[in-house]
Design a protein around this motif. Structure first.
Motif, PDB file in Angstrom:
ATOM      1  N   ARG A  47      46.405 -23.626   9.360  1.00  0.00           N
ATOM      2  CA  ARG A  47      47.473 -23.392   8.380  1.00  0.00           C
ATOM      3  C   ARG A  47      48.802 -24.013   8.768  1.00  0.00           C
ATOM      4  NH1 ARG A  47      45.806 -18.563  10.139  1.00  0.00           N
ATOM      5  NH2 ARG A  47      44.947 -18.031   8.102  1.00  0.00           N
ATOM      6  N   SER A  95      43.360 -21.051   6.314  1.00  0.00           N
ATOM      7  CA  SER A  95      44.514 -21.668   5.643  1.00  0.00           C
ATOM      8  C   SER A  95      45.556 -20.619   5.282  1.00  0.00           C
ATOM      9  CB  SER A  95      44.053 -22.351   4.358  1.00  0.00           C
ATOM     10  OG  SER A  95      42.970 -23.201   4.625  1.00  0.00           O
ATOM     11  N   ASP A  96      46.625 -21.068   4.599  1.00  0.00           N
ATOM     12  CA  ASP A  96      47.563 -20.104   4.018  1.00  0.00           C
ATOM     13  C   ASP A  96      46.833 -19.328   2.927  1.00  0.00           C
ATOM     14  OD1 ASP A  96      49.915 -20.831   5.486  1.00  0.00           O
ATOM     15  OD2 ASP A  96      50.013 -22.666   4.289  1.00  0.00           O
ATOM     16  N   ARG A 106      54.549 -27.860  -5.240  1.00  0.00           N
ATOM     17  CA  ARG A 106      55.391 -26.781  -4.669  1.00  0.00           C
ATOM     18  C   ARG A 106      54.626 -25.465  -4.640  1.00  0.00           C
ATOM     19  NH1 ARG A 106      57.202 -30.632  -3.337  1.00  0.00           N
ATOM     20  NH2 ARG A 106      58.932 -31.827  -4.177  1.00  0.00           N
ATOM     21  N   LYS A 107      53.327 -25.545  -4.581  1.00  0.00           N
ATOM     22  CA  LYS A 107      52.518 -24.340  -4.615  1.00  0.00           C
ATOM     23  C   LYS A 107      52.727 -23.519  -3.351  1.00  0.00           C
ATOM     24  CE  LYS A 107      47.799 -23.146  -5.838  1.00  0.00           C
ATOM     25  NZ  LYS A 107      46.409 -23.635  -5.904  1.00  0.00           N
ATOM     26  N   ARG A 108      52.733 -22.201  -3.497  1.00  0.00           N
ATOM     27  CA  ARG A 108      52.784 -21.301  -2.347  1.00  0.00           C
ATOM     28  C   ARG A 108      51.805 -20.167  -2.604  1.00  0.00           C
ATOM     29  NH1 ARG A 108      55.136 -24.944  -0.940  1.00  0.00           N
ATOM     30  NH2 ARG A 108      57.175 -25.184   0.000  1.00  0.00           N
ATOM     31  N   TYR A 110      49.512 -16.808  -0.175  1.00  0.00           N
ATOM     32  CA  TYR A 110      48.951 -16.425   1.113  1.00  0.00           C
ATOM     33  C   TYR A 110      47.831 -15.423   0.936  1.00  0.00           C
ATOM     34  CZ  TYR A 110      53.111 -18.788   2.585  1.00  0.00           C
ATOM     35  OH  TYR A 110      54.064 -19.762   2.742  1.00  0.00           O
ATOM     36  N   GLU A 160      45.600 -25.049   1.787  1.00  0.00           N
ATOM     37  CA  GLU A 160      44.681 -24.285   0.934  1.00  0.00           C
ATOM     38  C   GLU A 160      43.234 -24.736   1.201  1.00  0.00           C
ATOM     39  OE1 GLU A 160      45.775 -23.813  -3.380  1.00  0.00           O
ATOM     40  OE2 GLU A 160      44.224 -25.326  -3.589  1.00  0.00           O
ATOM     41  N   ARG A 200      51.481 -30.394   0.799  1.00  0.00           N
ATOM     42  CA  ARG A 200      50.284 -29.624   0.470  1.00  0.00           C
ATOM     43  C   ARG A 200      49.029 -30.296   1.022  1.00  0.00           C
ATOM     44  NH1 ARG A 200      48.175 -28.018  -5.614  1.00  0.00           N
ATOM     45  NH2 ARG A 200      46.189 -27.168  -4.867  1.00  0.00           N
ATOM     46  N   TYR A 231      52.030 -26.103   2.823  1.00  0.00           N
ATOM     47  CA  TYR A 231      51.116 -25.152   2.176  1.00  0.00           C
ATOM     48  C   TYR A 231      49.691 -25.692   2.329  1.00  0.00           C
ATOM     49  CZ  TYR A 231      48.466 -22.858  -1.543  1.00  0.00           C
ATOM     50  OH  TYR A 231      47.513 -22.190  -2.246  1.00  0.00           O
TER      51      TYR A 231
END
Ligand SMILES: *[C@@H]1O[C@H](CO)[C@@H](O)[C@H](O)[C@H]1NC(C)=O
Length: 330
Positions: free
Chosen positions: A222, A245-246, A313-315, A317, A229, A202, A227
């Motif tokens: 990105r 970014s994502d 583990r953040k996701r 979009y 942000e 991240r 991930y």
């Protein structure tokens, strides 16, 4: 001669080169056009920056001078110096490969002691034990802005190489690593992530620096992490407004003025204050926006996504907007 001076003054004014006379007032700044902008240093002292200033060879531009300051719950206030390729410096420290690694990178005319570092460090150590690594790149970050911009790729490469060495020689995993960078530091973490092939779990860029970064190939993007942000709080002035970014968050429209902020430098700094608060409370939720215009007007109604926080583990979009308060924890 006289008419030449008048003409050149006219040309300068037409090119947006007028010097803003009120300290901290960036309201007339136009990205890509204006020559001057007020920027805060790490102690929030404003400086008038000339974006056309000649760069100077005497200002260090090499990430070799980066320092890596380790904090854990065993040493929450006084750092231990980790030295690249010096095995003993890590062995003799509190570095613990089974804990996640959180890296904090400051911006222009700042150092490892600037406000952003203790604020984010303390937020993390309040919620758990981590290897907190504060990057001090004060040598290259000091001096004139245009030179500091040129230093960013090397500072990021050295950081990436250092993290690679840490993982390969002492265990741990890029999947347990989170890099956080403010302003120019937002681009430093992008370059660091690129050096290790985008494998870091991240990256969070806090109002990544805008001036001289549009179309710059060393800008955060990105692909620099698994991930990526960004939190935009002074978009179009000291920070980038466009999504890069994502997940791109636009608290209060992503621009100056942020709630309770009298100036663009205050709005810029709000990015790391919001992030530190979100690490402790994980209470800020963005709503998905259909486009940048919705984000700018803070009129987004889509699905929710947490802004900031400490998760690895953040996701997520897209673009997200939200309203925040004017005071901690916002
Ligand atoms: C390293 O961290 C793990 C996980 O929190 C812990 O169980 C272990 O005791 C730590 N090791 C040392 C030497 O402190």
């Amino acid at each position: 001669m006289k008419s030449y001076i008048v003409l050149s003054l006219f040309v300068t004014l037409c090119a947006g080169g007028a010097i803003p006379n009120m300290p901290l007032d960036n309201s007339n700044y136009v990205e890509g056009k204006s020559r001057y902008i007020w920027m805060p240093d790490g102690d929030n002292v404003p400086h008038l920056v000339d974006l056309q200033a000649a760069t100077t060879a005497s200002q260090p531009r090499n990430g070799e001078d980066n320092q890596y300051w380790l904090y854990t719950r065993q040493n929450p206030q006084s750092h231990q110096l980790l030295i690249p390729n010096d095995v003993a410096s890590v062995r003799n420290s509190n570095f613990n490969a089974s804990l996640p690694i959180k890296v904090i990178v400051h911006g222009w005319i700042s150092s490892g002691t600037s406000e952003i570092n203790p604020m984010i460090r303390d937020a993390y150590l309040q919620i758990g034990d981590f290897n907190i690594i504060v990057v001090d790149w004060s040598g290259a970050a000091g001096g004139i802005y245009t030179s500091a911009v040129l230093a960013v790729p090397s500072v990021g490469q050295h950081l990436g190489n250092f993290l690679n060495w840490l993982i390969s020689d002492f265990g741990g995993n890029f999947r347990n690593m989170h890099l956080v960078g403010f302003s120019l530091g937002g681009h430093v973490i992008g370059n660091a992530g690129r050096v290790v092939g985008g494998r870091i779990a991240r990256l969070t860029a806090l109002d990544p620096a805008g001036p001289q970064w549009s179309g710059n190939r060393f800008s955060l993007n990105r692909h620099d992490g698994i991930y990526v942000e960004t939190i935009h709080t002074d978009g179009g002035l000291l920070g980038i407004f466009d999504p890069i970014s994502d997940a791109d968050f636009y608290p209060n429209g992503g621009r100056d003025p942020q709630p309770g902020c009298p100036s663009s430098p205050c709005s810029h700094a709000r990015a790391y204050e919001l992030f530190a608060a979100s690490v402790v409370h994980n209470h800020l939720f963005g709503r998905h926006c259909r486009d940048i215009t919705e984000a700018r007007h803070n009129r987004c109604r889509g699905t929710m996504h947490q802004m900031g926080n400490s998760h690895l583990r953040k996701r997520g979009y897209g673009l997200f907007a939200l309203s925040t308060g004017a005071e901690w924890p916002y």
